[in-house]
Design a protein around this motif. Structure first.
Motif, PDB file in Angstrom:
ATOM      1  N   LEU A  22       0.959  -1.146   0.058  1.00  0.00           N
ATOM      2  CA  LEU A  22      -0.201   0.033  -0.037  1.00  0.00           C
ATOM      3  C   LEU A  22       0.841   1.227  -0.180  1.00  0.00           C
ATOM      4  CD1 LEU A  22       0.351   1.129   3.095  1.00  0.00           C
ATOM      5  CD2 LEU A  22      -1.193  -0.506   3.711  1.00  0.00           C
ATOM      6  N   GLU A  23       0.197   2.493  -0.287  1.00  0.00           N
ATOM      7  CA  GLU A  23       0.882   3.512  -0.490  1.00  0.00           C
ATOM      8  C   GLU A  23      -0.099   4.742   0.125  1.00  0.00           C
ATOM      9  OE1 GLU A  23       3.954   6.420  -3.341  1.00  0.00           O
ATOM     10  OE2 GLU A  23       3.017   4.103  -3.809  1.00  0.00           O
ATOM     11  N   ILE A  24       0.418   5.683   0.919  1.00  0.00           N
ATOM     12  CA  ILE A  24      -0.325   6.838   1.390  1.00  0.00           C
ATOM     13  C   ILE A  24       0.390   8.097   0.833  1.00  0.00           C
ATOM     14  CG2 ILE A  24      -1.087   7.929   3.636  1.00  0.00           C
ATOM     15  CD1 ILE A  24      -1.960   4.976   3.315  1.00  0.00           C
ATOM     16  N   LYS A  25      -0.396   8.876   0.193  1.00  0.00           N
ATOM     17  CA  LYS A  25       0.192  10.107  -0.125  1.00  0.00           C
ATOM     18  C   LYS A  25       0.131  11.257   0.841  1.00  0.00           C
ATOM     19  CE  LYS A  25      -1.496   9.327  -4.832  1.00  0.00           C
ATOM     20  NZ  LYS A  25      -2.612   8.548  -4.935  1.00  0.00           N
ATOM     21  N   GLN A  26       0.835  12.371   0.491  1.00  0.00           N
ATOM     22  CA  GLN A  26       1.147  13.341   1.538  1.00  0.00           C
ATOM     23  C   GLN A  26      -0.369  14.073   1.422  1.00  0.00           C
ATOM     24  OE1 GLN A  26       3.916  14.611   3.116  1.00  0.00           O
ATOM     25  NE2 GLN A  26       2.394  15.960   4.324  1.00  0.00           N
ATOM     26  N   GLY A  27      -0.686  14.493   2.535  1.00  0.00           N
ATOM     27  CA  GLY A  27      -2.080  15.063   2.825  1.00  0.00           C
ATOM     28  C   GLY A  27      -3.393  14.110   2.882  1.00  0.00           C
ATOM     29  N   GLU A  28      -3.198  13.058   2.622  1.00  0.00           N
ATOM     30  CA  GLU A  28      -4.136  12.229   2.455  1.00  0.00           C
ATOM     31  C   GLU A  28      -4.730  11.399   3.676  1.00  0.00           C
ATOM     32  OE1 GLU A  28      -5.158   8.576  -0.888  1.00  0.00           O
ATOM     33  OE2 GLU A  28      -3.301   8.475   0.013  1.00  0.00           O
ATOM     34  N   VAL A  29      -6.092  11.149   3.739  1.00  0.00           N
ATOM     35  CA  VAL A  29      -6.838  10.639   5.074  1.00  0.00           C
ATOM     36  C   VAL A  29      -7.157   9.371   4.592  1.00  0.00           C
ATOM     37  CG1 VAL A  29      -8.578  10.719   6.571  1.00  0.00           C
ATOM     38  CG2 VAL A  29      -7.350  12.876   5.906  1.00  0.00           C
ATOM     39  N   ALA A 204     -13.137   9.592   4.532  1.00  0.00           N
ATOM     40  CA  ALA A 204     -11.897   9.421   4.054  1.00  0.00           C
ATOM     41  C   ALA A 204     -11.702   9.568   2.680  1.00  0.00           C
ATOM     42  CB  ALA A 204     -11.357   8.082   4.622  1.00  0.00           C
ATOM     43  N   ASP A 205     -10.453  10.081   2.267  1.00  0.00           N
ATOM     44  CA  ASP A 205     -10.154  10.306   1.033  1.00  0.00           C
ATOM     45  C   ASP A 205     -10.076   8.957   0.199  1.00  0.00           C
ATOM     46  OD1 ASP A 205      -9.843  12.842   1.143  1.00  0.00           O
ATOM     47  OD2 ASP A 205      -7.775  12.706   1.973  1.00  0.00           O
ATOM     48  N   ARG A 206      -9.785   7.837   0.987  1.00  0.00           N
ATOM     49  CA  ARG A 206      -9.594   6.526   0.334  1.00  0.00           C
ATOM     50  C   ARG A 206      -9.801   5.518   1.635  1.00  0.00           C
ATOM     51  NH1 ARG A 206      -4.604   3.761  -1.039  1.00  0.00           N
ATOM     52  NH2 ARG A 206      -3.606   5.591  -0.445  1.00  0.00           N
ATOM     53  N   THR A 207     -10.541   4.376   1.225  1.00  0.00           N
ATOM     54  CA  THR A 207     -10.739   3.352   2.439  1.00  0.00           C
ATOM     55  C   THR A 207     -10.042   1.857   1.711  1.00  0.00           C
ATOM     56  OG1 THR A 207     -12.778   4.178   2.836  1.00  0.00           O
ATOM     57  CG2 THR A 207     -12.346   1.886   3.703  1.00  0.00           C
ATOM     58  N   ILE A 208      -9.231   1.336   2.754  1.00  0.00           N
ATOM     59  CA  ILE A 208      -8.589   0.173   2.579  1.00  0.00           C
ATOM     60  C   ILE A 208      -9.224  -0.817   3.377  1.00  0.00           C
ATOM     61  CG2 ILE A 208      -6.502  -1.061   2.935  1.00  0.00           C
ATOM     62  CD1 ILE A 208      -4.725   1.435   2.379  1.00  0.00           C
ATOM     63  N   SER A 209      -9.743  -1.974   2.719  1.00  0.00           N
ATOM     64  CA  SER A 209     -10.319  -2.969   3.381  1.00  0.00           C
ATOM     65  C   SER A 209      -9.556  -4.276   3.486  1.00  0.00           C
ATOM     66  CB  SER A 209     -11.647  -3.359   2.829  1.00  0.00           C
ATOM     67  OG  SER A 209     -12.442  -4.440   3.361  1.00  0.00           O
ATOM     68  N   LEU A 210      -9.391  -4.734   4.816  1.00  0.00           N
ATOM     69  CA  LEU A 210      -8.553  -5.798   4.929  1.00  0.00           C
ATOM     70  C   LEU A 210      -9.700  -7.174   5.187  1.00  0.00           C
ATOM     71  CD1 LEU A 210      -5.638  -4.817   7.324  1.00  0.00           C
ATOM     72  CD2 LEU A 210      -5.706  -4.852   4.575  1.00  0.00           C
ATOM     73  N   LYS A 211      -9.049  -8.192   5.068  1.00  0.00           N
ATOM     74  CA  LYS A 211      -9.814  -9.473   5.151  1.00  0.00           C
ATOM     75  C   LYS A 211      -8.857 -10.742   5.226  1.00  0.00           C
ATOM     76  CE  LYS A 211     -13.930 -12.224   3.940  1.00  0.00           C
ATOM     77  NZ  LYS A 211     -15.067 -12.243   2.751  1.00  0.00           N
ATOM     78  N   ASP A 212      -8.903 -11.122   6.203  1.00  0.00           N
ATOM     79  CA  ASP A 212      -8.024 -12.623   6.630  1.00  0.00           C
ATOM     80  C   ASP A 212      -6.708 -12.322   6.270  1.00  0.00           C
ATOM     81  OD1 ASP A 212     -10.315 -14.198   7.292  1.00  0.00           O
ATOM     82  OD2 ASP A 212     -10.733 -14.578   5.226  1.00  0.00           O
ATOM     83  N   GLY A 213      -5.994 -11.143   6.594  1.00  0.00           N
ATOM     84  CA  GLY A 213      -4.719 -10.562   6.558  1.00  0.00           C
ATOM     85  C   GLY A 213      -4.363 -10.405   5.142  1.00  0.00           C
ATOM     86  N   LEU A 214      -5.287  -9.894   4.324  1.00  0.00           N
ATOM     87  CA  LEU A 214      -5.242  -9.542   2.944  1.00  0.00           C
ATOM     88  C   LEU A 214      -5.726  -8.309   2.432  1.00  0.00           C
ATOM     89  CD1 LEU A 214      -5.164 -13.150   1.207  1.00  0.00           C
ATOM     90  CD2 LEU A 214      -3.174 -11.782   1.449  1.00  0.00           C
ATOM     91  N   LEU A 215      -5.084  -7.666   1.340  1.00  0.00           N
ATOM     92  CA  LEU A 215      -5.971  -6.253   1.164  1.00  0.00           C
ATOM     93  C   LEU A 215      -7.110  -6.976   0.421  1.00  0.00           C
ATOM     94  CD1 LEU A 215      -5.493  -3.310   1.079  1.00  0.00           C
ATOM     95  CD2 LEU A 215      -4.595  -3.409  -1.279  1.00  0.00           C
ATOM     96  N   ASP A 216      -8.517  -6.724   1.100  1.00  0.00           N
ATOM     97  CA  ASP A 216      -9.442  -7.014   0.291  1.00  0.00           C
ATOM     98  C   ASP A 216     -10.079  -6.183  -0.817  1.00  0.00           C
ATOM     99  OD1 ASP A 216     -11.933  -8.604  -0.118  1.00  0.00           O
ATOM    100  OD2 ASP A 216     -13.016  -7.236   1.163  1.00  0.00           O
ATOM    101  N   LYS A 217      -9.771  -4.805  -0.442  1.00  0.00           N
ATOM    102  CA  LYS A 217     -10.244  -3.786  -1.325  1.00  0.00           C
ATOM    103  C   LYS A 217      -9.467  -2.412  -0.988  1.00  0.00           C
ATOM    104  CE  LYS A 217     -15.353  -4.990  -1.577  1.00  0.00           C
ATOM    105  NZ  LYS A 217     -16.568  -5.011  -1.228  1.00  0.00           N
TER     106      LYS A 217
END
Length: 220
Positions: A22-29, A204-217
């Motif tokens: 994953l990557e988070i940009k400057q000023g991103e929520v 949020a500007d972006r939502t990261i969804s985790l499931k079972d230890g993996l990036l789901d969305k």
């Protein structure tokens, strides 16, 4: 700005994170969501250098955490990152302004300048008249605002928040949500927020969804 590559983590036989990029940009929520046990807090702690991955790398700008000595990593964490937790973690024997000053004092910054900035932050967050109150004399919402001011005192590039509204009523939670975005707009710092609060995740500007230890969305 913040980048994780191939992050894996096990506790005994339990594989908590199975390879996260994953990557988070400057000023991103960015909100991290998912069911209990998905690895959200573990990921947050690794990204914030509070824990180490078994494999994989984390970069802040172009600095890779594994390349640093323990002392250098502590210095980076203190100067470039801020943290807000569910239960505030304020020092009971210190006043609000003293709690806010702590990261600056730990980093051996000028004491008068640190206190001046702490006072300015408390004023900005609506706590000017509460500077000299102990945590026990503050409401839950006020304590969490002190914790936010403490996270900001060293002017970090990124703030990590683990269920920051989980211990607040609806009104205080809504106010804290708005505060995060006001802070982002004013100070241009990034936020990575682990939350079960659907309203905060929607904002949020972006939502990261985790499931079972993996990036789901990864929703933009």
């Amino acid at each position: 700005m913040l980048k994780g590559v191939g992050i894996q983590k096990k506790y005994g036989d339990l594989e908590v994170l199975k390879g996260i990029d994953l990557e988070i940009k400057q000023g991103e929520v960015v909100a991290i969501v998912g069911p209990s046990g998905a690895g959200k807090t573990t990921l947050l702690q690794i990204l914030g250098s509070l824990d180490k991955a078994d494999s994989g790398k984390v970069f802040l700008d172009n600095t890779e955490f594994n390349s640093l000595t323990d002392k250098s990593l502590v210095k980076l964490r203190n100067e470039e990152m801020g943290f807000v937790f569910q239960f505030h973690n304020l020092m009971a024997e210190l006043t609000a302004i003293e709690n806010v000053c702590l990261p600056g004092w730990i980093g051996k910054k000028d004491q008068s300048e640190t206190k001046k900035r702490a006072s300015e932050l408390l004023h900005t967050l609506g706590l000017a008249v509460r500077e000299n109150h102990l945590p026990s004399e503050l409401s839950g919402g006020e304590q969490q605002r002190v914790a936010v001011a403490r996270a900001l005192v060293n002017q970090p590039k990124i703030i990590f928040a683990d269920e920051p509204t989980g211990n607040l009523d609806t009104k205080n939670a809504d106010e804290l949500h708005q505060l995060f975005f006001d802070i982002r707009d004013r100070f241009n710092c990034s936020f990575v927020i682990v939350t079960h609060n659907k309203e905060l995740a929607k904002l949020a500007d972006r939502t990261i969804s985790l499931k079972d230890g993996l990036l789901d969305k990864d929703l933009n």
